[in-house]
Design an enzyme around this catalytic site. Structure first.
Site, PDB file in Angstrom:
ATOM      1  N   CYS A  71       0.832  -1.203   0.000  1.00  0.00           N
ATOM      2  CA  CYS A  71       0.000   0.000   0.000  1.00  0.00           C
ATOM      3  C   CYS A  71       0.864   1.249   0.000  1.00  0.00           C
ATOM      4  CB  CYS A  71      -0.958   0.003   1.175  1.00  0.00           C
ATOM      5  SG  CYS A  71      -0.178   0.253   2.756  1.00  0.00           S
ATOM      6  N   CYS A 111      -4.918   5.565   3.602  1.00  0.00           N
ATOM      7  CA  CYS A 111      -3.681   4.819   3.366  1.00  0.00           C
ATOM      8  C   CYS A 111      -2.532   5.354   4.194  1.00  0.00           C
ATOM      9  CB  CYS A 111      -3.324   4.816   1.888  1.00  0.00           C
ATOM     10  SG  CYS A 111      -2.526   6.303   1.334  1.00  0.00           S
TER      11      CYS A 111
END
Lengths: 162, 396
Positions: free
Chosen positions: A35, A104
């Site tokens: 990520c 994120c």
């Protein structure tokens, strides 16, 4: 208009409390390179307060600024106070984060909470099972929601019994 | 503060001569090329002159094979959808490479929804397509192969002439996205042996919103824009004359200066490609070192993330781009780097420098000066780097 607020840029360009703590009382690591962001938080606890908070972060400008802000918010706080730090309160203190960065890169509160849990488990104040972090991913499960809403979506209570 | 712009693949400045050539068409020569009265004359003549200039840049025999569009993305959409749909009775299979631009990849995905099948040809570590693999991917029902001429992210130039030998033999239409190469290296549709080619004006200092699709005479394409008879009925809609004139002028200048530009840009490119890994350990050059665009230097800096580097470089006056998850709005690592076999962790450290004709060797010196402390600072902060250091110490 720049992508990041002045506050984010300040914490990104001049991050506070960067580093590791040797023999830390608690360590919490979240994220993965897939990520794009990884954070490791280290805490030193004295008389129920976070005497020292340090971290290392792999990630974008937002991830670094978030780590820095969380360390500032947590340093000197009691454990109870530090546990109340949320991604929302961190973003607010940073005068906002870009929408796509909110989930994120905003892992600081989770990483800190994981480090606190680590300390509480090590000192016998918390059973590993009662950890406030989702056991299947890195997201918190603060509200005791049976499903890990923010992270892996696993139904934790079902998964634990099966 | 020293300002160094090294993000020409994102946007390039307009040449002053190009702006000048465009001005009349933003002023008194506002007429419509389709008009039969006097106002139509100047725009019509200029439009056809621009078509000749663009055709000359890509070595096309017939200017009428050039269809003006509004972006490289539109040209790619037009090619994939238009060429495939025109042959739907022949078959419904499309072959593309794994590192195509999103405008090709997503157009192919769109065709999947219409019942087409898409095969992706892999690339090697340098981002090169093996022509043999293209041959293997072609089936009896294949109607279109689309392989980009050069990749904008890693700069690798594909062996298109070899690929076209195979597509010709198998009688399959070959399209190439040449947005990154037109105006940067010699491009000849004849030598490449392609049937359709996309190009855009801004990479060679023409205006944004100017682009074209070249389709070889005799190759059928279905229009995506239905309406009037502009562009031979293949792309309806009133032309953006100023943009087209600008693209034509820029193409003319690019054809004239191609060799000189290429030499200059290759020199400063190599200055950076050789200089950066020499100054900073654990820096990987991505893409092919030889079959490479001039003015294109791409790296993966290990243990740190691209957007953080980009922001810090910006604070030192240097503009670059990155293919890391964080810089993409989609929050995904570059499909190009992953297809080349890089893992997510390394791909996150992607950094892309694209140079332009205004750049000088001193600009690269500046980058080589400011870059090492930035990398050092971010590595000191990185848990990945400290793990690497600890693991290495343990191993010794």
């Amino acid at each position: 208009m720049p992508v990041y607020s002045e506050k984010v840029m300040d914490h990104f360009m001049h991050p506070r409390n960067v580093g590791e703590i040797e023999n830390a009382d608690g360590v919490g690591e979240v994220g993965n390179p897939v990520c794009g962001d990884m954070m490791t938080f280290y805490i030193k606890v004295k008389d129920g307060r976070l005497e020292d908070v340090k971290y290392k972060t792999f990630g974008c400008g937002a991830a670094i600024a978030v780590s820095s802000m969380v360390s500032e918010m947590a340093k000197g706080a009691t454990i109870e106070e530090a546990q109340k730090i949320t991604p929302e309160s961190v973003a607010k203190m940073l005068e906002g984060l870009p929408k796509q960065k909110f989930h994120c890169s905003n892992l600081g509160a989770q990483a800190l909470n994981k480090a606190i849990d680590d300390y509480l488990i090590k000192t016998g104040k918390l059973k590993a099972d009662d950890s406030k972090c989702c056991p299947f991913c890195d997201h918190e499960d603060r509200e005791n929601d049976p499903v890990c809403q923010q992270g892996c979506q696993v139904n934790i209570s079902e998964a634990k019994t099966s | 503060m020293t300002k160094v712009y090294l993000d020409h693949s994102a946007a390039a400045p307009l040449l002053p001569e190009v702006r000048e050539a465009m001005m009349p068409y933003l002023g008194m020569d506002f007429g419509n090329p389709l008009s039969l009265h006097d106002w139509g004359d100047a725009p019509r003549d200029a439009l056809e002159e621009a078509r000749v200039q663009v055709a000359a840049l890509i070595g096309a025999a017939n200017p009428e094979e050039v269809i003006f569009t509004a972006s490289g993305t539109e040209s790619n959409n037009f090619a994939i959808k238009g060429l495939a749909l025109a042959q739907q009775n022949k078959g419904k299979h499309i072959v593309i490479s794994a590192i195509e631009h999103f405008s090709v990849m997503n157009s192919a995905k769109f065709m999947e929804k219409l019942g087409y099948e898409v095969s992706e040809v892999p690339v090697d570590k340098n981002g090169l397509v093996d022509p043999e693999n293209v041959g293997k991917a072609i089936r009896p029902d294949t109607v279109l192969v689309s392989i980009m001429h050069a990749n904008g992210e890693v700069g690798t130039i594909q062996p298109l002439a070899e690929i076209s030998k195979i597509t010709k033999e198998k009688k399959v239409v070959l399209h190439t996205d040449a947005v990154a190469t037109c105006g940067a290296i010699p491009v000849s549709v004849k030598e490449l042996g392609v049937d359709a080619l996309s190009l855009a004006g801004n990479p060679f200092y023409g205006p944004k919103g100017s682009a074209a699709l070249w389709v070889r005479r005799g190759v059928r394409i279905l229009p995506l824009m239905d309406g009037g008879i502009q562009e031979g009925g293949r792309r309806a809609g009133t032309e953006d004359i100023a943009a087209i004139i600008g693209m034509g002028k820029a193409a003319q200048i690019a054809a004239r200066d191609l060799v000189e530009r290429g030499q200059k840009l290759t020199q400063i490119r190599d200055q950076l490609i050789n200089g950066l890994p020499a100054k900073i350990p654990h820096v990987v050059v991505t893409g092919d070192l030889v079959k490479r665009l001039p003015g294109h230097a791409s790296f993966c800096v290990e243990f740190i993330e691209g957007e953080a580097m980009l922001m810090m470089l910006n604070s030192q006056g240097v503009a670059v781009s990155s293919g890391s998850s964080c810089t993409s709005r989609a929050l995904k690592a570059s499909h190009v780097l992953l297809a080349m076999g890089y893992n997510h962790e390394i791909a996150q450290g992607s950094l892309l420098f694209t140079m332009g004709i205004q750049n000088k060797p001193e600009d690269i010196d500046h980058v080589l000066n400011v870059m090492p402390p930035i990398v050092e600072r971010l590595r000191e902060m990185s848990p990945v780097y400290s793990k690497f250091i600890k693991a290495n110490k343990g191993g010794q």
